[in-house]
Design a protein around this motif. Structure first.
Motif, PDB file in Angstrom:
ATOM      1  N   ASP A 125      14.172   9.500 -10.820  1.00  0.00           N
ATOM      2  CA  ASP A 125      13.902   9.952  -9.883  1.00  0.00           C
ATOM      3  C   ASP A 125      13.472  11.522  -9.517  1.00  0.00           C
ATOM      4  O   ASP A 125      14.441  11.203  -8.502  1.00  0.00           O
ATOM      5  N   HIS A 126      13.129  12.357 -10.035  1.00  0.00           N
ATOM      6  CA  HIS A 126      13.051  13.793 -10.293  1.00  0.00           C
ATOM      7  C   HIS A 126      12.453  14.081  -8.560  1.00  0.00           C
ATOM      8  O   HIS A 126      11.442  13.344  -7.407  1.00  0.00           O
ATOM      9  N   ALA A 127      13.263  14.507  -7.897  1.00  0.00           N
ATOM     10  CA  ALA A 127      13.235  15.029  -5.628  1.00  0.00           C
ATOM     11  C   ALA A 127      13.786  13.951  -5.107  1.00  0.00           C
ATOM     12  O   ALA A 127      13.326  13.996  -4.013  1.00  0.00           O
ATOM     13  N   GLY A 128      14.217  12.390  -5.750  1.00  0.00           N
ATOM     14  CA  GLY A 128      14.345  11.324  -5.184  1.00  0.00           C
ATOM     15  C   GLY A 128      12.950  11.217  -4.245  1.00  0.00           C
ATOM     16  O   GLY A 128      13.620  10.833  -2.699  1.00  0.00           O
ATOM     17  N   LEU A 129      12.229  11.253  -4.388  1.00  0.00           N
ATOM     18  CA  LEU A 129      11.057  10.779  -4.218  1.00  0.00           C
ATOM     19  C   LEU A 129      10.875   9.070  -4.014  1.00  0.00           C
ATOM     20  O   LEU A 129       9.730   8.480  -3.127  1.00  0.00           O
ATOM     21  N   CYS A 130      10.961   8.393  -4.975  1.00  0.00           N
ATOM     22  CA  CYS A 130      10.817   5.981  -5.419  1.00  0.00           C
ATOM     23  C   CYS A 130       9.491   7.249  -5.417  1.00  0.00           C
ATOM     24  O   CYS A 130       8.678   5.927  -4.356  1.00  0.00           O
ATOM     25  N   PRO A 131       8.417   6.929  -6.098  1.00  0.00           N
ATOM     26  CA  PRO A 131       7.079   6.937  -6.145  1.00  0.00           C
ATOM     27  C   PRO A 131       6.299   5.478  -6.871  1.00  0.00           C
ATOM     28  O   PRO A 131       5.964   5.907  -7.269  1.00  0.00           O
ATOM     29  N   TRP A 132       7.071   5.006  -6.258  1.00  0.00           N
ATOM     30  CA  TRP A 132       6.387   3.321  -6.279  1.00  0.00           C
ATOM     31  C   TRP A 132       6.378   2.526  -5.401  1.00  0.00           C
ATOM     32  O   TRP A 132       7.140   2.880  -4.293  1.00  0.00           O
ATOM     33  N   ARG A 133       5.289   1.430  -4.948  1.00  0.00           N
ATOM     34  CA  ARG A 133       5.078   0.928  -3.709  1.00  0.00           C
ATOM     35  C   ARG A 133       5.051  -0.734  -4.997  1.00  0.00           C
ATOM     36  O   ARG A 133       3.259  -0.679  -5.313  1.00  0.00           O
ATOM     37  N   PHE A 134       5.930  -1.832  -3.945  1.00  0.00           N
ATOM     38  CA  PHE A 134       5.427  -2.992  -4.862  1.00  0.00           C
ATOM     39  C   PHE A 134       4.855  -4.104  -3.424  1.00  0.00           C
ATOM     40  O   PHE A 134       6.031  -3.980  -3.108  1.00  0.00           O
ATOM     41  N   LYS A 135       4.706  -4.180  -3.617  1.00  0.00           N
ATOM     42  CA  LYS A 135       4.233  -6.377  -2.949  1.00  0.00           C
ATOM     43  C   LYS A 135       4.603  -7.558  -3.931  1.00  0.00           C
ATOM     44  O   LYS A 135       3.877  -7.900  -4.685  1.00  0.00           O
ATOM     45  N   VAL A 136       5.412  -7.993  -3.149  1.00  0.00           N
ATOM     46  CA  VAL A 136       5.686  -9.704  -3.805  1.00  0.00           C
ATOM     47  C   VAL A 136       5.054 -10.234  -3.777  1.00  0.00           C
ATOM     48  O   VAL A 136       4.751 -10.810  -2.098  1.00  0.00           O
ATOM     49  N   VAL A 137       4.234 -10.548  -3.811  1.00  0.00           N
ATOM     50  CA  VAL A 137       3.312 -12.790  -3.693  1.00  0.00           C
ATOM     51  C   VAL A 137       4.171 -13.792  -4.185  1.00  0.00           C
ATOM     52  O   VAL A 137       4.374 -13.329  -5.392  1.00  0.00           O
ATOM     53  N   GLN A 138       4.587 -14.352  -3.616  1.00  0.00           N
ATOM     54  CA  GLN A 138       5.127 -15.420  -4.335  1.00  0.00           C
ATOM     55  C   GLN A 138       4.422 -17.314  -3.289  1.00  0.00           C
ATOM     56  O   GLN A 138       3.659 -17.442  -1.781  1.00  0.00           O
ATOM     57  N   GLY A 139       4.590 -18.468  -3.664  1.00  0.00           N
ATOM     58  CA  GLY A 139       3.922 -19.814  -3.447  1.00  0.00           C
ATOM     59  C   GLY A 139       2.759 -19.462  -3.389  1.00  0.00           C
ATOM     60  O   GLY A 139       2.041 -18.813  -3.355  1.00  0.00           O
ATOM     61  N   GLU A 140       2.080 -20.432  -1.779  1.00  0.00           N
ATOM     62  CA  GLU A 140       1.229 -19.906  -1.436  1.00  0.00           C
ATOM     63  C   GLU A 140      -0.007 -19.222  -0.940  1.00  0.00           C
ATOM     64  O   GLU A 140      -1.341 -18.379  -1.022  1.00  0.00           O
ATOM     65  N   HIS A 141       1.086 -17.603  -0.568  1.00  0.00           N
ATOM     66  CA  HIS A 141       0.746 -16.494  -0.250  1.00  0.00           C
ATOM     67  C   HIS A 141      -0.150 -15.973  -1.687  1.00  0.00           C
ATOM     68  O   HIS A 141      -0.996 -15.079  -1.955  1.00  0.00           O
ATOM     69  N   ARG A 142       0.154 -16.895  -3.181  1.00  0.00           N
ATOM     70  CA  ARG A 142      -0.668 -16.140  -4.163  1.00  0.00           C
ATOM     71  C   ARG A 142      -2.322 -17.142  -3.519  1.00  0.00           C
ATOM     72  O   ARG A 142      -3.425 -16.080  -4.151  1.00  0.00           O
TER      73      ARG A 142
END
Length: 200
Positions: A52-69
């Motif tokens: 991760d050049h420059a420490g930007l954390c250039p990702w965003r994840f959203k977790v979906v489980q159970g009835e939320h799917r």
């Protein structure tokens, strides 16, 4: 023994772990059980060790489980962009992508202007983060399947799940247990077919 395994030094540390890692392959469809809370936390944490050049954390994840799917699916199918005849024909595919596996992680690259980390580097970093999660899941004896989100699905997910407007959707990571018996690990090319030890 797989061809790639023959090249491993017999005295290398953690050879068994490396052999297991080299047996990773995608699997579909996936069923319960999926990762437990502490395992999922470890899988998500694995993303953080991606280059991760420059420490930007250039990702965003959203977790979906159970009835939320199912809730997510209904919002996707009800979206105005999902009402055209062409996209209605894809509703079944969207259903499989969003509700088959016990754990669905929606993936985005969070690109940020930076003088030392161009966009392509940030995209590579986001892809490396996803690959780390696939490896972590495999080491925990779960299977994964990384699929794309072609438009309009990507745009719908960005809006419904409230990603930032400039986030680039890079797919869905499904995690769980193979629903059918899996074949032996896929044949992989030898490293010599795509790499060489260069000498001046």
């Amino acid at each position: 023994m797989p061809h790639h395994a023959a090249a491993l030094p017999s005295t290398a540390a953690h050879t068994d772990e490396l052999e297991h890692l080299l047996s990773r392959r995608s699997a579909w469809p996936l069923k319960q059980p999926g990762p437990q809370a502490h395992e999922l936390a470890a899988i998500l944490q694995a993303a953080a060790v991606a280059p991760d050049h420059a420490g930007l954390c250039p990702w965003r994840f959203k977790v979906v489980q159970g009835e939320h799917r199912q809730s997510l699916l209904q919002q996707v199918l009800a979206h105005p962009l999902a009402q055209t005849e062409a996209v209605r024909g894809l509703h079944g595919k969207y259903t499989l992508k969003l509700t088959t596996a016990p754990t669905v992680i929606v993936l985005a690259a969070h690109i940020q202007p930076h003088p030392k980390a161009p966009e392509f580097e940030q995209l590579l970093a986001a892809g490396a983060a996803v690959m780390n999660m696939l490896h972590a899941a495999h080491l925990l004896d779960y299977s994964g399947f990384w699929s794309s989100t072609p438009e309009p699905l990507g745009g719908i997910l960005r809006e419904v799940m409230r990603f930032e407007p400039h986030d680039q959707m890079i797919g869905l990571l499904n995690l769980g247990t193979p629903a059918t018996s899996q074949p032996d690990p896929a044949a992989r090319p030898s490293w010599q077919t795509y790499a060489e030890v260069w000498q001046a």
